[in-house]
Design a protein around this motif. Structure first.
Motif, PDB file in Angstrom:
ATOM      1  N   THR A   8      -9.853   5.641  -0.159  1.00 48.32           N
ATOM      2  CA  THR A   8     -10.049   4.408   0.597  1.00 48.32           C
ATOM      3  C   THR A   8     -10.696   4.716   1.944  1.00 48.32           C
ATOM      4  OG1 THR A   8      -8.063   3.455  -0.433  1.00 48.32           O
ATOM      5  CG2 THR A   8      -8.899   2.378   1.567  1.00 48.32           C
ATOM      6  N   ALA A   9     -11.621   3.864   2.359  1.00 46.97           N
ATOM      7  CA  ALA A   9     -12.300   4.061   3.646  1.00 46.97           C
ATOM      8  C   ALA A   9     -12.514   2.724   4.338  1.00 46.97           C
ATOM      9  CB  ALA A   9     -13.645   4.755   3.444  1.00 46.97           C
ATOM     10  N   ILE A  10     -12.789   2.791   5.623  1.00 47.65           N
ATOM     11  CA  ILE A  10     -13.173   1.635   6.421  1.00 47.65           C
ATOM     12  C   ILE A  10     -14.695   1.635   6.534  1.00 47.65           C
ATOM     13  CG2 ILE A  10     -12.800   0.398   8.586  1.00 47.65           C
ATOM     14  CD1 ILE A  10     -10.204   1.180   7.021  1.00 47.65           C
ATOM     15  N   VAL A  11     -15.326   0.489   6.310  1.00 49.99           N
ATOM     16  CA  VAL A  11     -16.767   0.337   6.519  1.00 49.99           C
ATOM     17  C   VAL A  11     -16.985  -0.774   7.542  1.00 49.99           C
ATOM     18  CG1 VAL A  11     -18.972  -0.345   5.502  1.00 49.99           C
ATOM     19  CG2 VAL A  11     -17.436   1.174   4.240  1.00 49.99           C
ATOM     20  N   ILE A  12     -17.758  -0.461   8.576  1.00 50.32           N
ATOM     21  CA  ILE A  12     -18.026  -1.416   9.652  1.00 50.32           C
ATOM     22  C   ILE A  12     -19.524  -1.673   9.722  1.00 50.32           C
ATOM     23  CG2 ILE A  12     -17.786  -1.896  12.114  1.00 50.32           C
ATOM     24  CD1 ILE A  12     -15.577   0.277  12.135  1.00 50.32           C
ATOM     25  N   THR A  13     -19.896  -2.936   9.691  1.00 53.49           N
ATOM     26  CA  THR A  13     -21.301  -3.294   9.847  1.00 53.49           C
ATOM     27  C   THR A  13     -21.586  -3.695  11.294  1.00 53.49           C
ATOM     28  OG1 THR A  13     -20.842  -5.581   9.182  1.00 53.49           O
ATOM     29  CG2 THR A  13     -21.554  -4.061   7.473  1.00 53.49           C
ATOM     30  N   ASP A  14     -22.630  -3.119  11.842  1.00 55.71           N
ATOM     31  CA  ASP A  14     -23.211  -3.542  13.127  1.00 55.71           C
ATOM     32  C   ASP A  14     -22.224  -3.658  14.290  1.00 55.71           C
ATOM     33  OD1 ASP A  14     -25.423  -3.752  11.506  1.00 55.71           O
ATOM     34  OD2 ASP A  14     -25.353  -5.919  11.368  1.00 55.71           O
TER      35      ASP A  14
END
Length: 208
Positions: free
Chosen positions: A9-15
């Protein structure tokens, strides 16, 4: 209780950049009310900090435009707006990001950047033009918690694309922003159908 673990599991952050998150940004006037209402920056930073403490990988899919991108011969309304307003602009592919510019990462995240995987830039709204899929798969990730900007554009586009490519998705609904309540509400409604869960940051952190 969701079965999160730091192996898959990972965190993905856009912009997470100044352009929509700080007064210096050209898009801040559109998003500031939502940012205040949901405490987007505070929740975004808390999610990164607590996930990192627990050994979860964090990925950033950032938006950058270079001078050659202004030679594109067609584009949608949002894309044209960003280019014409000089949003997410960098002077060169080879020089560092200009500190304090709209393209720069918000200061609150800078202490964590050395531990974050920053993908190649996405160019319009989704991850189809960058290496996010590759980076996630090479790191053994199949479950993603999304956060960032803007809920109705890049967050939703990334979420839909990742779901279609076999990832399980969750969204931190108070760690995203949007250009107004209508856009926020439409995005979170759609994301509720597309993902396995749209939850407050505190709830997601408690499940990590």
């Amino acid at each position: 209780m969701t079965n999160f673990n730091n192996n898959n599991t990972a965190i993905v952050i856009t912009d997470p950049q100044n352009e929509f998150l700080k007064p210096v940004g050209k898009g801040f006037g559109l998003t500031k009310d939502i940012l205040d209402k949901y405490q987007t920056i505070e929740n975004l930073v808390t999610l990164v900090r607590e996930a990192t403490k627990k050994g979860y990988k964090v990925f950033i899919s950032a938006h950058f435009f270079y001078p050659h991108d202004h030679n594109w011969q067609f584009g949608g309304a949002g894309e044209q707006m960003m280019l014409s307003e000089g949003m997410f602009a960098r002077k060169s592919q080879f020089e560092p990001i200009e500190a304090g510019s709209g393209a720069d990462f918000i200061d609150e995240l800078k202490p964590f950047l050395d531990d974050i995987i920053i993908t190649s830039p996405h160019k319009i709204f989704g991850p189809e033009s960058n290496d996010l899929y590759l980076q996630l798969r090479k790191n053994g990730i199949n479950k993603v918690i999304m956060a960032g900007m803007n809920a109705n554009l890049c967050v939703e586009s990334h979420t839909r694309a990742l779901v279609e490519n076999g990832f399980e998705l969750f969204v931190a609904n108070d760690a995203i922003g949007a250009p107004g309540q209508a856009a926020y509400d439409a995005a979170t409604t759609n994301l509720g159908y597309v993902t396995s869960g749209v939850k407050p940051t505190a709830d997601l952190i408690s499940e990590l």
